[in-house]
Design an enzyme around this catalytic site. Sequence first.
Site, mmCIF file in Angstrom:
data_model
loop_
_atom_site.group_PDB
_atom_site.id
_atom_site.type_symbol
_atom_site.label_atom_id
_atom_site.label_comp_id
_atom_site.label_asym_id
_atom_site.label_seq_id
_atom_site.Cartn_x
_atom_site.Cartn_y
_atom_site.Cartn_z
ATOM 1 N N LEU A 101 0.888 -1.152 0.000
ATOM 2 C CA LEU A 101 0.000 0.000 0.000
ATOM 3 C C LEU A 101 0.930 1.207 0.000
ATOM 4 O O LEU A 101 1.979 1.190 0.661
ATOM 5 C CB LEU A 101 -0.878 0.021 1.254
ATOM 6 N N ASP A 102 0.545 2.256 -0.709
ATOM 7 C CA ASP A 102 1.392 3.451 -0.772
ATOM 8 C C ASP A 102 1.583 4.069 0.615
ATOM 9 O O ASP A 102 0.787 3.830 1.524
ATOM 10 C CB ASP A 102 0.766 4.500 -1.696
ATOM 11 N N TYR A 103 2.587 4.907 0.700
ATOM 12 C CA TYR A 103 2.911 5.634 1.941
ATOM 13 C C TYR A 103 1.676 6.305 2.539
ATOM 14 O O TYR A 103 1.444 6.269 3.740
ATOM 15 C CB TYR A 103 3.967 6.689 1.576
ATOM 16 N N THR A 105 -1.536 5.575 1.732
ATOM 17 C CA THR A 105 -2.755 4.744 1.687
ATOM 18 C C THR A 105 -2.919 4.035 3.026
ATOM 19 O O THR A 105 -1.936 3.609 3.634
ATOM 20 C CB THR A 105 -2.667 3.707 0.553
ATOM 21 N N LYS A 191 -4.642 4.689 -8.102
ATOM 22 C CA LYS A 191 -4.346 6.101 -8.405
ATOM 23 C C LYS A 191 -4.197 6.300 -9.913
ATOM 24 O O LYS A 191 -4.679 7.288 -10.468
ATOM 25 C CB LYS A 191 -3.069 6.537 -7.685
#
Length: 241
Positions: A101-103, A105, A191
Site C-alpha cells: 500500500l502506498d505511503y 494509503t 491512483k
Amino acid sequence: MDRLQKVMAHAGIASRRKSESMIEEGRVKVNGKVMKELGYQVKRHDTISVDDVPIQKEKPVYFLLNKPRGVVSTVDDPKNRDTVVQLLQEVEERIYPVGRLDYDTTGVLLLTNDGELANKLMHPKYSVEKTYIAKVNGRMTREDVMHLEKGVVFDKVKSAPAKARIIDYDRKRDISTVELTIHEGKNHQVKKMMQAIKHPVEKLTRTHYGFLTVEGMQSGVWRELKQFEVNKLKQLVDEED
Ligand code: URA
C-alpha cells in the site's frame, strides 16, 4: 541476518554441513537464482528454494494490520521512513507485507513470513479481490463508472474490468467518494486508474483484501489471523491450481 546454510538447517532441510554441500552442488536458489556462495547472508525478504521447492524458513505466521498513513509497506526503507514491519516489532519472525500500500494509503494489509502463500496471493493468476474507497477530485459520473468497469488504459495497458460504485459527492469540496474493487495489483493501480479518467485520488483506503477487513480495528492496530482465516486464504489460491 543468518547465513544461508544456517537458515536451511533451521528450516529442517539438512544439517549445516549437508546444507553447505547442497549449496555447492547448485541445488539452492535465492530469489530464483542459483546461489553457490556459502557465506551468503539471508535477507529478510529472500525466498529460498532447494531443488526448486521453496523452503519455509520459520514457523509460518500471519498478521493483519490496519495500516496508517505515513509508513512504507516495505521491510527496510532507504529513506529511513517508518515501515509497517516496525509497527509489529514484537513479532520475532521475519515477516513482510503481501503486496504494497502506498505511503499515504491506509487500510487492510497482510503480513507474513510464508513466502509461498504470499507469492501466490500476489500472482495475477489467483486475482484476489481488493476493495478500495477513494476520495477523488471532481464529480464522478455514470460514464466514469462504466469506463472503470470496462477497463481504463494507463502505462499503455488496459486494466482489467473493475467494479465501481459512487458513494457520495461533496459539492462544496468537489470531491467524490467511490468504491472500487479490482483484482490486479500493479504499482499505484487505483491512483493510475483514477488519474486516467481525470479524477485524481486525494485519499485512498483499502477496505477488503479478499474476505479480510479491518472493521473494528483502529489505525495502526494489528492482530494475528485465526487458523480458519489462514485456511480460507490458502483455499483462495489453491482452488485455481
Ligand atoms: N492502488 C494505489 O494506487 N495505491 C495503493 O496503495 C493501493 C492500490
